[in-house]
Write a protein that holds these residues in place. Sequence first.
Motif, PDB file in Angstrom:
ATOM      1  N   ARG A 199      44.712  38.675  33.692  1.00 32.85           N
ATOM      2  CA  ARG A 199      44.005  38.352  34.936  1.00 32.85           C
ATOM      3  C   ARG A 199      44.868  37.441  35.807  1.00 32.85           C
ATOM      4  NH1 ARG A 199      38.523  35.653  33.810  1.00 32.85           N
ATOM      5  NH2 ARG A 199      38.355  35.960  36.069  1.00 32.85           N
ATOM      6  N   LEU A 200      45.081  37.867  37.044  1.00 33.13           N
ATOM      7  CA  LEU A 200      45.867  37.115  38.017  1.00 33.13           C
ATOM      8  C   LEU A 200      45.030  36.975  39.282  1.00 33.13           C
ATOM      9  CD1 LEU A 200      49.603  37.861  38.905  1.00 33.13           C
ATOM     10  CD2 LEU A 200      47.971  37.038  40.571  1.00 33.13           C
ATOM     11  N   GLN A 201      44.867  35.763  39.773  1.00 32.68           N
ATOM     12  CA  GLN A 201      44.120  35.540  41.006  1.00 32.68           C
ATOM     13  C   GLN A 201      45.051  35.016  42.080  1.00 32.68           C
ATOM     14  OE1 GLN A 201      40.641  33.095  40.377  1.00 32.68           O
ATOM     15  NE2 GLN A 201      39.569  34.700  39.238  1.00 32.68           N
ATOM     16  N   ALA A 202      44.867  35.532  43.294  1.00 36.77           N
ATOM     17  CA  ALA A 202      45.650  35.107  44.448  1.00 36.77           C
ATOM     18  C   ALA A 202      44.707  34.497  45.480  1.00 36.77           C
ATOM     19  CB  ALA A 202      46.401  36.296  45.049  1.00 36.77           C
ATOM     20  N   ARG A 203      44.818  33.179  45.666  1.00 35.26           N
ATOM     21  CA  ARG A 203      44.089  32.495  46.741  1.00 35.26           C
ATOM     22  C   ARG A 203      44.640  31.079  46.875  1.00 35.26           C
ATOM     23  NH1 ARG A 203      37.859  30.919  45.000  1.00 35.26           N
ATOM     24  NH2 ARG A 203      38.376  29.087  43.735  1.00 35.26           N
ATOM     25  N   ARG A 204      44.402  30.470  48.043  1.00 30.54           N
ATOM     26  CA  ARG A 204      44.913  29.127  48.293  1.00 30.54           C
ATOM     27  C   ARG A 204      44.131  28.060  47.532  1.00 30.54           C
ATOM     28  NH1 ARG A 204      49.852  28.707  50.211  1.00 30.54           N
ATOM     29  NH2 ARG A 204      49.280  26.560  50.742  1.00 30.54           N
ATOM     30  N   ALA A 205      42.803  28.184  47.503  1.00 27.55           N
ATOM     31  CA  ALA A 205      41.976  27.170  46.861  1.00 27.55           C
ATOM     32  C   ALA A 205      42.134  27.247  45.345  1.00 27.55           C
ATOM     33  CB  ALA A 205      40.516  27.360  47.242  1.00 27.55           C
ATOM     34  N   PRO A 206      42.131  26.110  44.668  1.00 28.83           N
ATOM     35  CA  PRO A 206      42.268  26.133  43.208  1.00 28.83           C
ATOM     36  C   PRO A 206      41.114  26.859  42.536  1.00 28.83           C
ATOM     37  CG  PRO A 206      42.629  23.916  44.068  1.00 28.83           C
ATOM     38  CD  PRO A 206      42.093  24.736  45.199  1.00 28.83           C
ATOM     39  N   VAL A 223      46.671  48.852  37.106  1.00 31.82           N
ATOM     40  CA  VAL A 223      46.515  47.664  37.944  1.00 31.82           C
ATOM     41  C   VAL A 223      45.274  47.843  38.806  1.00 31.82           C
ATOM     42  CG1 VAL A 223      47.575  46.142  39.652  1.00 31.82           C
ATOM     43  CG2 VAL A 223      49.024  47.363  37.995  1.00 31.82           C
ATOM     44  N   GLU A 224      44.301  46.946  38.621  1.00 31.42           N
ATOM     45  CA  GLU A 224      43.076  46.968  39.420  1.00 31.42           C
ATOM     46  C   GLU A 224      43.061  45.766  40.360  1.00 31.42           C
ATOM     47  OE1 GLU A 224      39.962  46.835  36.532  1.00 31.42           O
ATOM     48  OE2 GLU A 224      40.011  49.002  36.172  1.00 31.42           O
ATOM     49  N   GLU A 225      42.506  45.953  41.539  1.00 35.09           N
ATOM     50  CA  GLU A 225      42.402  44.885  42.530  1.00 35.09           C
ATOM     51  C   GLU A 225      40.959  44.764  42.992  1.00 35.09           C
ATOM     52  OE1 GLU A 225      44.265  43.716  46.945  1.00 35.09           O
ATOM     53  OE2 GLU A 225      44.574  45.708  46.077  1.00 35.09           O
ATOM     54  N   SER A 226      40.455  43.553  43.081  1.00 32.98           N
ATOM     55  CA  SER A 226      39.081  43.355  43.531  1.00 32.98           C
ATOM     56  C   SER A 226      38.985  42.044  44.298  1.00 32.98           C
ATOM     57  CB  SER A 226      38.110  43.351  42.348  1.00 32.98           C
ATOM     58  OG  SER A 226      38.442  42.320  41.439  1.00 32.98           O
ATOM     59  N   PRO A 227      38.026  41.932  45.228  1.00 32.72           N
ATOM     60  CA  PRO A 227      37.884  40.696  45.994  1.00 32.72           C
ATOM     61  C   PRO A 227      37.212  39.598  45.175  1.00 32.72           C
ATOM     62  CG  PRO A 227      36.209  42.274  46.647  1.00 32.72           C
ATOM     63  CD  PRO A 227      37.099  42.992  45.675  1.00 32.72           C
ATOM     64  N   ILE A 228      37.622  38.360  45.418  1.00 32.21           N
ATOM     65  CA  ILE A 228      36.947  37.165  44.921  1.00 32.21           C
ATOM     66  C   ILE A 228      36.743  36.265  46.136  1.00 32.21           C
ATOM     67  CG2 ILE A 228      37.923  37.307  42.596  1.00 32.21           C
ATOM     68  CD1 ILE A 228      39.928  35.131  43.420  1.00 32.21           C
ATOM     69  N   PRO A 229      35.937  35.225  46.049  1.00 28.81           N
ATOM     70  CA  PRO A 229      35.758  34.355  47.217  1.00 28.81           C
ATOM     71  C   PRO A 229      37.079  33.808  47.750  1.00 28.81           C
ATOM     72  CG  PRO A 229      34.072  33.895  45.590  1.00 28.81           C
ATOM     73  CD  PRO A 229      35.036  34.844  44.941  1.00 28.81           C
TER      74      PRO A 229
END
Length: 259
Positions: A117-124, A179-185
């Motif tokens: 699992r890899l998450q890409a976002r600015r907020a921790p 490779v799957e991609e999905s939105p998170i907040p």
Amino acid sequence: MPRFVLKIEYDGRPFAGWQAQADQPSVQGAVEAALARLDPGFASGARIAAAGRTDAGVHATAQVAHADLARDWDPFRLAEALNFHLKPAPVAILAAARVSQDFHARFSATERRYLFRLQARRAPATHDRGLVWQVLHPLDADAMRQAAAHLVGRHDFTTFRSAMCQSASPVKTLDEIRVEESPIPHGREYRFHLRARSFLHNQVRSIVGTLERVGAGSWAPDRVAQALSARNRAECGPVCPPHGLYLCGVGYPRDPFAA
């Protein structure tokens, strides 16, 4: 002695890995300590055998291990008793079953499945802190899929193999990378699903770390094929951290947990 198979889930953060170690906490040690409270064989030092030895910080949703016990337990009661004695460790026995003496959690396995699992976002990360690898920049999932396609099949994976790997050969057959991609907040999550009969030490983390470089635009997809062909560890991308990795399934010729 009756042989039992266990399906085990755990959070790898408090542990130095699956394998029992004299001076550090391990998942194997936690399960064996729980068994020692239930079975005289484990009280005198018996061991369990697992399908795979996950590293420090790596998690599992479906690790498989077998144990030879002195008592012929009802499998449901065995799982319940173990879960009671495992508290408060973040380890759970999801299922238990009686198996024949020729079943071996490691050597009978025909495939292992891993999730990263890899998450890409600015907020921790908050709820998923310690359970995902986080990067700040968005990734190109299609480019990572193109790169991953070069790795599927039977190859010499020396480039993606740890220098500490004890496998007799670097040649492995990688059956699937999805490779799957999905939105998170306020971001995206990328899930890498890898399937093979067996893996080299750090192979999954080396592959995902390399694919992340492709997704970030630092590598072209074809560079992964060149790195694979080089058979040189120096050509590998960064090895990603362990806390996004999960052992999520082990396959056998017959499902030992099937009713």
